[in-house]
Write a protein that holds these residues in place. Sequence first.
Motif, PDB file in Angstrom:
ATOM      1  N   ALA A  55      -1.764   5.152  12.572  1.00 17.23           N
ATOM      2  CA  ALA A  55      -1.082   4.458  13.827  1.00 17.23           C
ATOM      3  C   ALA A  55      -1.824   3.130  14.342  1.00 17.23           C
ATOM      4  O   ALA A  55      -2.631   3.306  13.862  1.00 17.23           O
ATOM      5  N   GLY A  56      -1.005   2.615  14.187  1.00 18.91           N
ATOM      6  CA  GLY A  56      -1.760   1.459  15.439  1.00 18.91           C
ATOM      7  C   GLY A  56      -1.106   0.631  14.673  1.00 18.91           C
ATOM      8  O   GLY A  56      -1.891  -1.106  14.431  1.00 18.91           O
ATOM      9  N   GLN A  57      -0.840   0.358  12.546  1.00 20.44           N
ATOM     10  CA  GLN A  57      -0.972  -0.541  11.861  1.00 20.44           C
ATOM     11  C   GLN A  57      -0.276  -0.880  11.443  1.00 20.44           C
ATOM     12  O   GLN A  57       1.012  -0.408  11.203  1.00 20.44           O
ATOM     13  N   ALA A  58       0.184  -2.092  11.612  1.00 20.22           N
ATOM     14  CA  ALA A  58       1.188  -2.628  11.077  1.00 20.22           C
ATOM     15  C   ALA A  58       1.940  -3.422   9.006  1.00 20.22           C
ATOM     16  O   ALA A  58       0.692  -2.615   8.868  1.00 20.22           O
ATOM     17  N   ARG A  59       2.775  -2.266   9.415  1.00 13.99           N
ATOM     18  CA  ARG A  59       3.621  -2.054   8.285  1.00 13.99           C
ATOM     19  C   ARG A  59       3.702  -3.663   7.257  1.00 13.99           C
ATOM     20  O   ARG A  59       4.090  -4.833   7.942  1.00 13.99           O
ATOM     21  N   ASP A  60       3.500  -4.252   5.962  1.00 17.37           N
ATOM     22  CA  ASP A  60       4.060  -5.274   5.282  1.00 17.37           C
ATOM     23  C   ASP A  60       5.761  -5.691   4.792  1.00 17.37           C
ATOM     24  O   ASP A  60       5.781  -4.612   3.814  1.00 17.37           O
ATOM     25  N   TRP A  61       6.370  -5.378   5.726  1.00 17.33           N
ATOM     26  CA  TRP A  61       7.733  -5.209   5.901  1.00 17.33           C
ATOM     27  C   TRP A  61       8.064  -6.012   5.079  1.00 17.33           C
ATOM     28  O   TRP A  61       9.484  -6.117   4.238  1.00 17.33           O
ATOM     29  N   ASP A  62       7.523  -6.891   4.457  1.00 16.05           N
ATOM     30  CA  ASP A  62       7.876  -8.352   3.726  1.00 16.05           C
ATOM     31  C   ASP A  62       7.998  -8.118   2.297  1.00 16.05           C
ATOM     32  O   ASP A  62       9.477  -7.477   1.140  1.00 16.05           O
ATOM     33  N   ARG A  63       6.587  -6.340   2.317  1.00 14.23           N
ATOM     34  CA  ARG A  63       6.847  -6.365   1.117  1.00 14.23           C
ATOM     35  C   ARG A  63       8.180  -5.595   0.160  1.00 14.23           C
ATOM     36  O   ARG A  63       8.075  -4.981  -0.329  1.00 14.23           O
ATOM     37  N   PHE A  64       7.721  -4.803   1.594  1.00 19.12           N
ATOM     38  CA  PHE A  64       9.053  -3.726   1.227  1.00 19.12           C
ATOM     39  C   PHE A  64      10.308  -3.716   1.372  1.00 19.12           C
ATOM     40  O   PHE A  64      11.340  -3.396   0.075  1.00 19.12           O
ATOM     41  N   ARG A  65      10.858  -4.944   1.865  1.00 18.84           N
ATOM     42  CA  ARG A  65      12.366  -5.737   1.278  1.00 18.84           C
ATOM     43  C   ARG A  65      12.324  -6.028   0.209  1.00 18.84           C
ATOM     44  O   ARG A  65      13.318  -6.276  -0.158  1.00 18.84           O
ATOM     45  N   GLY A  66      11.138  -7.017  -0.367  1.00 20.52           N
ATOM     46  CA  GLY A  66      11.726  -7.429  -2.092  1.00 20.52           C
ATOM     47  C   GLY A  66      11.243  -6.064  -2.437  1.00 20.52           C
ATOM     48  O   GLY A  66      11.157  -6.699  -3.879  1.00 20.52           O
ATOM     49  N   LEU A  67      11.249  -4.492  -2.044  1.00 24.18           N
ATOM     50  CA  LEU A  67      11.393  -3.892  -3.555  1.00 24.18           C
ATOM     51  C   LEU A  67      12.920  -3.883  -4.186  1.00 24.18           C
ATOM     52  O   LEU A  67      13.070  -2.989  -4.262  1.00 24.18           O
ATOM     53  N   ALA A 100      10.384   1.492  12.070  1.00 27.26           N
ATOM     54  CA  ALA A 100       8.908   0.471  12.289  1.00 27.26           C
ATOM     55  C   ALA A 100       8.224   1.060  13.966  1.00 27.26           C
ATOM     56  O   ALA A 100       6.882   1.677  12.992  1.00 27.26           O
ATOM     57  N   PRO A 101       8.640   0.692  14.393  1.00 29.12           N
ATOM     58  CA  PRO A 101       8.036   1.662  15.443  1.00 29.12           C
ATOM     59  C   PRO A 101       7.728   3.260  15.969  1.00 29.12           C
ATOM     60  O   PRO A 101       6.682   3.232  16.480  1.00 29.12           O
ATOM     61  N   LEU A 102       8.318   4.337  15.245  1.00 32.31           N
ATOM     62  CA  LEU A 102       7.810   5.176  14.924  1.00 32.31           C
ATOM     63  C   LEU A 102       6.384   5.396  14.452  1.00 32.31           C
ATOM     64  O   LEU A 102       5.615   5.573  14.409  1.00 32.31           O
ATOM     65  N   LEU A 103       7.033   4.678  13.174  1.00 27.33           N
ATOM     66  CA  LEU A 103       5.612   4.985  12.069  1.00 27.33           C
ATOM     67  C   LEU A 103       4.405   4.438  12.184  1.00 27.33           C
ATOM     68  O   LEU A 103       3.112   4.890  12.128  1.00 27.33           O
ATOM     69  N   GLU A 104       4.642   3.193  12.812  1.00 30.14           N
ATOM     70  CA  GLU A 104       3.113   1.898  13.486  1.00 30.14           C
ATOM     71  C   GLU A 104       2.200   2.970  14.839  1.00 30.14           C
ATOM     72  O   GLU A 104       2.031   3.045  15.006  1.00 30.14           O
ATOM     73  N   ARG A 105       3.628   2.915  15.449  1.00 31.04           N
ATOM     74  CA  ARG A 105       3.005   4.008  16.904  1.00 31.04           C
ATOM     75  C   ARG A 105       2.609   5.180  16.214  1.00 31.04           C
ATOM     76  O   ARG A 105       1.320   6.401  16.587  1.00 31.04           O
ATOM     77  N   ASP A 106       3.002   5.934  15.468  1.00 28.87           N
ATOM     78  CA  ASP A 106       2.277   7.667  15.300  1.00 28.87           C
ATOM     79  C   ASP A 106       1.475   7.831  13.981  1.00 28.87           C
ATOM     80  O   ASP A 106       0.874   8.789  13.582  1.00 28.87           O
ATOM     81  N   GLY A 107       1.540   6.666  12.887  1.00 29.64           N
ATOM     82  CA  GLY A 107       1.190   7.101  11.926  1.00 29.64           C
ATOM     83  C   GLY A 107       1.685   7.945  11.386  1.00 29.64           C
ATOM     84  O   GLY A 107       2.828   8.278  11.595  1.00 29.64           O
ATOM     85  N   PHE A 108       1.662   7.360   9.324  1.00 31.32           N
ATOM     86  CA  PHE A 108       2.561   8.777   8.901  1.00 31.32           C
ATOM     87  C   PHE A 108       2.053   8.043   7.577  1.00 31.32           C
ATOM     88  O   PHE A 108       1.512   6.542   6.998  1.00 31.32           O
ATOM     89  N   PHE A 109       1.913   9.438   6.748  1.00 32.20           N
ATOM     90  CA  PHE A 109       1.616   8.940   5.157  1.00 32.20           C
ATOM     91  C   PHE A 109       2.293  10.228   4.563  1.00 32.20           C
ATOM     92  O   PHE A 109       2.207  11.210   4.534  1.00 32.20           O
TER      93      PHE A 109
END
Length: 188
Positions: A55-67, A100-109
């Motif tokens: 929770a609270g950690q931004a994801r690398d969405w540019d890396r995601f899009r590149g896949l 993104a808002p949910l994953l980054e707000r709540d934490g998700f693994f």
Amino acid sequence: MNFLLRPRHIIALALGAALVLPPGASAQNTTVRPADVASIDAILTAVYDVISGPAGQARDWDRFRGLFHPAARLIPTGRTAEGGRVARAMTPDEYVTRSAPLLERDGFFETEIARRTEQYGSIAHVFSTYESRRTLQDEKPFMRGINSFQLFHDGQRWWVVTIYWEGESPDRPIPAQYLPGGRGGMNP
């Protein structure tokens, strides 16, 4: 050189353009990590890695899009209010906007626990069984399911074309063959 475009030439050019870049798609402006797209294992690992985090950690969405291939779709399935089944397709960008808002707000693994892969030439299909937790310390997952990945190798790298998934439910438990140690399945 005088080149006259005949109807068959126009059709061939249009078909070629459609294969390179489908309608509505644009070239992705991302930096791709070559190690992320070097193998089937690498690209699946990268997908799970980039969506996972505390929770609270931004994801690398540019890396995601590149896949993802420019024509890629992510397709979650679920139940309607009436009890029927539904599938909704979205682009990687739509997934980021929605999730993104949910994953980054709540934490998700999300962790892969078993995999079944089939490949022919430049295409591959992977049933990847997953467990989801809010933190790495959670004893039990809050969700399990199967991600159905369709992958494409263009001669240089692997691309995710589709991720189509269904979460486990009491009326649809994950079959034994898609769990660790199951017939036809294997641990990643």
